[in-house]
Write an enzyme that holds these catalytic residues in place. Structure first.
Site, PDB file in Angstrom:
ATOM      1  N   TYR A 280       0.847  -1.193   0.000  1.00  0.00           N
ATOM      2  CA  TYR A 280       0.000   0.000   0.000  1.00  0.00           C
ATOM      3  C   TYR A 280       0.885   1.247   0.000  1.00  0.00           C
ATOM      4  O   TYR A 280       1.783   1.375   0.832  1.00  0.00           O
ATOM      5  CB  TYR A 280      -0.904   0.021   1.250  1.00  0.00           C
TER       6      TYR A 280
ATOM      7  N   ASP B 170       8.974   2.863   0.938  1.00  0.00           N
ATOM      8  CA  ASP B 170       7.850   3.586   1.509  1.00  0.00           C
ATOM      9  C   ASP B 170       7.888   3.336   3.017  1.00  0.00           C
ATOM     10  O   ASP B 170       7.526   2.265   3.501  1.00  0.00           O
ATOM     11  CB  ASP B 170       6.537   3.082   0.889  1.00  0.00           C
TER      12      ASP B 170
ATOM     13  N   LYS C   6       2.904   9.903   8.812  1.00  0.00           N
ATOM     14  CA  LYS C   6       2.475   9.477  10.146  1.00  0.00           C
ATOM     15  C   LYS C   6       3.323  10.103  11.265  1.00  0.00           C
ATOM     16  O   LYS C   6       3.089  11.236  11.631  1.00  0.00           O
ATOM     17  CB  LYS C   6       2.449   7.950  10.223  1.00  0.00           C
TER      18      LYS C   6
HETATM   19  C1  LIG Z   1       2.927   2.403   3.669  1.00  0.00           C
HETATM   20  C2  LIG Z   1       1.986   3.544   3.430  1.00  0.00           C
HETATM   21  N1  LIG Z   1       2.231   4.390   2.437  1.00  0.00           N
HETATM   22  C3  LIG Z   1       1.439   5.461   2.191  1.00  0.00           C
HETATM   23  C4  LIG Z   1       0.318   5.697   2.944  1.00  0.00           C
HETATM   24  C5  LIG Z   1      -0.568   6.865   2.656  1.00  0.00           C
HETATM   25  O1  LIG Z   1      -0.468   7.833   3.632  1.00  0.00           O
HETATM   26  P1  LIG Z   1      -1.673   8.885   3.835  1.00  0.00           P
HETATM   27  O2  LIG Z   1      -2.819   8.119   4.403  1.00  0.00           O
HETATM   28  O3  LIG Z   1      -1.092   9.902   4.757  1.00  0.00           O
HETATM   29  O4  LIG Z   1      -1.963   9.446   2.479  1.00  0.00           O
HETATM   30  C6  LIG Z   1       0.009   4.838   4.003  1.00  0.00           C
HETATM   31  C7  LIG Z   1      -1.175   5.068   4.852  1.00  0.00           C
HETATM   32  O5  LIG Z   1      -1.537   4.309   5.696  1.00  0.00           O
HETATM   33  C8  LIG Z   1       0.859   3.727   4.247  1.00  0.00           C
HETATM   34  O6  LIG Z   1       0.587   2.843   5.222  1.00  0.00           O
END
Ligand SMILES: Cc1ncc(COP(=O)(O)O)c(C=O)c1O
Length: 442
Positions: free
Chosen positions: A154, A249, A277
């Site tokens: 994700y 990521d 986060k």
């Molecule tokens: C690994 C990862 N990347 C990107 C995101 C996206 O972040 P946001 O919800 O701040 O757009 C998340 C959100 O949970 C995530 O877990």
């Protein structure tokens, strides 16, 4: 009625008319009655009133031990005094300027110092924007369009990220499956998908498609699944050989697995990394961090040239989020913080694994001490397709009983914070025990 000494929970205390009325308004005004994030079944839906430390209360006064933690940012626990103080002080001096400011510069410096690949940083407001712009920067640098991501990974909610995150009947690799309506079909031609933890397939895909790839993006710890020994170093070696930028990521793992994130924890340094986060301390702030050679594309002095990477956001680097991030990172630099989270999370994780054994339910506890969950399968969980063997009805029942007993977790994730303590562990394990007994009765 709640038992003496035990906090009120949905199992002991009914929803008040005031909360029921709020839920009715939410159902009328918000699609699905929610904010696009977590949705509980109607009988267990609640409206948050406040949160403090490891606890959260709903409008009916029921208390939850919070392992959702705002989907991860609240690693220090809710309303940490240092964060509240920093934000309160900054508010009096303005909340956003659209210009460089002291807190944003200090946070830029601190994140770059902490992160092994950190040479330059560009702030965004969400993790989704961070991965979107990291991919754009990599495309501009490599002068190629396609990207490779991993099935089940994700990276937020943009069109390139929502490919094969949760495919119900996955296609043959590397064909992607869009996870949402409304994504242009053309994007499917720009994304290749590989199985996580499978270096041989990645190797073969890069041999065939490396010449058209701009980047490989991976969650170093994918959702709940730790990397197999050798997977991340192997990925680093293959991408380097093909001269393809590797993006970690770290929106979840950054400042959670270690101060230097998954890069430090697993000992592998990518070219770019995305953060979110924890670095915003519970406020909207995220970032792309990485090698100067790629990051310099964001420099507006390149404007008009074919190398310029456009990236602007109204609230990027706003001082409220930056001071919240700085205050959070200062807390995390205190000695023993990560050891403590690992100990508390480790106790919870081991306790759950022990309960699985004693109840005889077929399940595994998967993850790291600060992020893990139960998967109701006997298959080793090493990739997305293995997670599909998990029994989702059992997981739903498990989550439902936990919530009834005042333990709030994500649908398939338990986040542990610095604020959780031994009392939380004890109460949570009691709820886990009831939840597993309910699962055993299904
Ligand atoms: C690994 C990862 N990347 C990107 C995101 C996206 O972040 P946001 O919800 O701040 O757009 C998340 C959100 O949970 C995530 O877990």
């Amino acid at each position: 009625m709640s038992q003496r000494g035990a906090p009120p929970t949905p199992a002991t205390t009914p929803r008040t008319p005031a909360e029921a009325s709020l839920l009715e308004t939410a159902a009328r005004r918000l699609p699905g009655g929610v904010l696009g994030s977590h949705r509980f079944t109607d009988d267990l839906a609640f409206v948050v009133k406040r949160a403090q430390g490891s606890r959260l209360w709903d409008v009916s006064g029921r208390e939850y031990i919070d392992y959702l933690l705002g989907s991860g940012p609240m690693f220090l626990g809710h309303s940490h005094p240092a964060v509240v103080r920093a934000v309160t002080e900054q508010l009096a001096d303005g909340s956003t300027y659209f210009l460089v400011n002291e807190p944003a510069i200090a946070l830029a410096d601190e994140v770059c110092r902490a992160v092994p690949c950190g040479e330059l940083i560009r702030f965004t407001s969400t993790g989704s924007e961070a991965t979107f712009f990291a991919l754009r920067a990599a495309r501009a640098f490599r002068k190629r369009d396609k990207i490779l991501k991993f099935e089940g990974g994700y990276h937020g909610s943009h069109d390139y990220a929502l490919m094969s995150q949760t495919p119900k009947s996955p296609k043959a690799f590397p064909a992607p499956m869009p996870d949402s309506a409304g994504i242009p079909h053309a994007i499917e031609g720009e994304v290749l998908v590989a199985p996580y933890n499978d270096l041989a397939t990645v190797e073969a895909l890069l041999a065939a498609h490396g010449h058209e790839l701009a980047a490989v993006i991976v969650e170093p710890f994918q959702r709940l699944i730790p990397p197999q020994p050798g997977f991340l170093p192997g990925l680093r070696a293959i991408t380097r050989r093909h001269e393809i930028p590797l993006i970690f990521d770290e929106v979840v793992t950054g400042f959670r697995f270690a101060y230097g994130g998954a890069q430090e924890y697993y000992g592998v340094t990518p070219d770019l990394a995305t953060y979110g986060k924890i670095i915003g301390g519970g406020f909207p702030l995220a970032a792309v961090v990485g090698r100067e050679a790629i990051m310099r594309g964001f420099d507006p002095r390149l404007g008009g040239s074919p190398d310029y990477v456009s990236q602007v956001g109204t609230l990027n680097g706003n001082p409220i989020a930056a001071v919240a991030g700085l205050a959070s990172l200062a807390e995390l630099r205190k000695p023993g913080v990560y050891d403590r989270v690992r100990a508390i999370g480790g106790a919870l994780k081991a306790g759950l694994a022990e309960l699985v054994k004693t109840t005889g339910v077929v399940a595994q506890v998967v993850g790291e001490p600060s992020v893990f969950d139960i998967v109701f399968t006997d298959r080793p969980v090493v990739d997305y397709r293995a997670t599909l063997t998990g029994d989702s009805a059992k997981l739903r029942r498990f989550n439902q009983v936990c919530l009834q007993r005042g333990v709030l977790k994500g649908g398939s994730k338990i986040y542990v914070s610095v604020a959780h303590d031994e009392t939380d562990v004890e109460r949570t394990l009691a709820a886990f025990g009831h939840a597993l007994e309910a699962v055993a009765r299904l």
